[in-house]
Every structure is written in structure tokens, then in C-alpha cells.
Design a protein around this motif. Structure first.
Motif, mmCIF file in Angstrom:
data_model
loop_
_atom_site.group_PDB
_atom_site.id
_atom_site.type_symbol
_atom_site.label_atom_id
_atom_site.label_comp_id
_atom_site.label_asym_id
_atom_site.label_seq_id
_atom_site.Cartn_x
_atom_site.Cartn_y
_atom_site.Cartn_z
ATOM 1 N N GLU A 35 0.780 -1.201 0.031
ATOM 2 C CA GLU A 35 0.030 0.057 -0.062
ATOM 3 C C GLU A 35 0.905 1.397 -0.017
ATOM 4 O O GLU A 35 0.351 2.218 -0.412
ATOM 5 C CB GLU A 35 -0.894 0.126 1.331
ATOM 6 N N CYS A 36 2.230 1.167 0.424
ATOM 7 C CA CYS A 36 2.824 2.265 0.569
ATOM 8 C C CYS A 36 3.733 2.708 -0.606
ATOM 9 O O CYS A 36 4.556 3.616 -0.914
ATOM 10 C CB CYS A 36 4.039 2.390 1.527
ATOM 11 N N THR A 37 3.469 1.846 -1.725
ATOM 12 C CA THR A 37 4.201 2.259 -3.054
ATOM 13 C C THR A 37 3.157 2.732 -4.128
ATOM 14 O O THR A 37 2.084 2.868 -3.926
ATOM 15 C CB THR A 37 4.947 0.648 -3.630
ATOM 16 N N PRO A 38 3.948 3.088 -5.148
ATOM 17 C CA PRO A 38 2.905 3.487 -6.335
ATOM 18 C C PRO A 38 2.160 2.382 -6.934
ATOM 19 O O PRO A 38 1.371 2.882 -7.819
ATOM 20 C CB PRO A 38 3.954 4.241 -7.164
ATOM 21 N N VAL A 39 2.382 1.112 -6.791
ATOM 22 C CA VAL A 39 1.774 0.048 -7.331
ATOM 23 C C VAL A 39 0.353 0.238 -6.630
ATOM 24 O O VAL A 39 0.171 -0.162 -5.547
ATOM 25 C CB VAL A 39 2.414 -1.335 -7.079
ATOM 26 N N ASP A 40 -0.620 0.310 -7.494
ATOM 27 C CA ASP A 40 -1.954 0.383 -6.726
ATOM 28 C C ASP A 40 -2.826 -0.949 -6.938
ATOM 29 O O ASP A 40 -3.509 -1.002 -8.246
ATOM 30 C CB ASP A 40 -2.656 1.523 -7.469
ATOM 31 N N VAL A 41 -2.734 -1.935 -6.081
ATOM 32 C CA VAL A 41 -3.591 -3.236 -6.218
ATOM 33 C C VAL A 41 -4.610 -2.828 -5.325
ATOM 34 O O VAL A 41 -4.702 -2.606 -4.129
ATOM 35 C CB VAL A 41 -2.516 -4.194 -5.501
ATOM 36 N N SER A 42 -6.105 -3.450 -5.791
ATOM 37 C CA SER A 42 -6.895 -3.421 -5.175
ATOM 38 C C SER A 42 -7.716 -4.618 -5.281
ATOM 39 O O SER A 42 -7.327 -5.639 -5.920
ATOM 40 C CB SER A 42 -8.032 -2.263 -5.396
ATOM 41 N N ASN A 43 -8.861 -4.906 -4.451
ATOM 42 C CA ASN A 43 -9.651 -6.094 -4.606
ATOM 43 C C ASN A 43 -8.948 -7.252 -4.495
ATOM 44 O O ASN A 43 -9.356 -8.120 -5.390
ATOM 45 C CB ASN A 43 -10.650 -5.937 -5.818
#
Length: 127
Positions: A35-43
Motif C-alpha cells: 500500500e505504501c508504493t505507487p503500485v495500486d493493487v485493489s480488490n
């Protein structure tokens, strides 16, 4: 938003609450390290079968940028690229760390993108 990206884990040994334990361990890791990185993983969701745990997730495109100075001044450029391979590698990496740290006797990641080599003085292990 891309959908249905997965990392599959083979269940080597069924132990009590394996599915719930893995889900909790990975979600804690994701909160701390992804969550603290620019990689936006969701669901992030988990599915279990008789012989596998499957981690399903969505992600947004990753924007790359760089800046450089030239005679006319500073220039900053951005590019948005399809990043399926990047995010899949990233997710597989962290799942492998969780498995190696907590579930090495119970689970194995069906690797497609990353190999991690651990070494302690006498033993090398690549997952």
C-alpha cells in the motif's frame, strides 16, 4: 482497471486454518509493504480449491516519470504503460516472501515471474 490477475499457490500440506492463516498473513503484508508504493493493487481476494489457494487482484496502470535538466531548463516527462507483468511480478514476489516466512512446509507458489534465492551460510534455496 485490469481484472482477474492471479497468483496460484499449490497446497503441499493441509493444516488447520491454512486458508485463513495465509489470507491474514498476506493481507497484513500487503498493508505494510504494498500500500505504501505507487503500485495500486485493489480488490485482493482469495479462492481455495482442493489443491490450491488462488490470490486474485485488480490493479491500476502504473505511471512512470523522469526528469532531467537541459540548457532550456528542467524537463519532466510521464508515461503510462500497461504494467501487468510488473504488478504480477510484484505480487508474486511478496506472496513468495510470505510463503517462505510462514508457510514453507505447507504452500508452494507456482512461479511465473520471479525467482528469489535465499542463502544462509551453507544452504542456497531458490523459490
Amino acid at each position: 482497471m485490469n481484472r482477474n490477475n492471479t497468483v496460484r499457490l499449490e497446497i503441499l500440506t493441509h493444516n488447520d486454518n491454512l486458508f485463513e492463516r495465509f489470507e491474514n498473513a498476506f493481507l497484513t503484508t500487503a498493508k505494510t509493504y504494498i500500500e505504501c508504493t505507487p503500485v495500486d493493487v485493489s480488490n485482493i481476494n482469495f479462492k481455495k480449491t482442493k489443491s490450491h489457494i488462488i490470490v486474485l487482484y485488480d490493479y491500476n496502470s502504473l505511471e512512470l516519470e523522469y526528469a532531467f535538466e537541459c540548457e532550456e531548463g528542467s524537463v519532466q516527462l510521464k508515461a503510462s504503460l500497461p504494467n501487468g507483468e510488473i504488478v504480477d511480478s510484484y505480487m508474486e514476489f511478496w506472496i513468495k516472501w510470505v510463503v517462505e516466512g510462514f508457510f514453507a512446509d505447507e504452500l508452494e507458489v507456482e512461479s511465473q515471474h520471479t525467482n528469489i534465492t535465499f542463502s544462509n551460510r551453507y544452504v542456497m534455496k531458490t523459490i
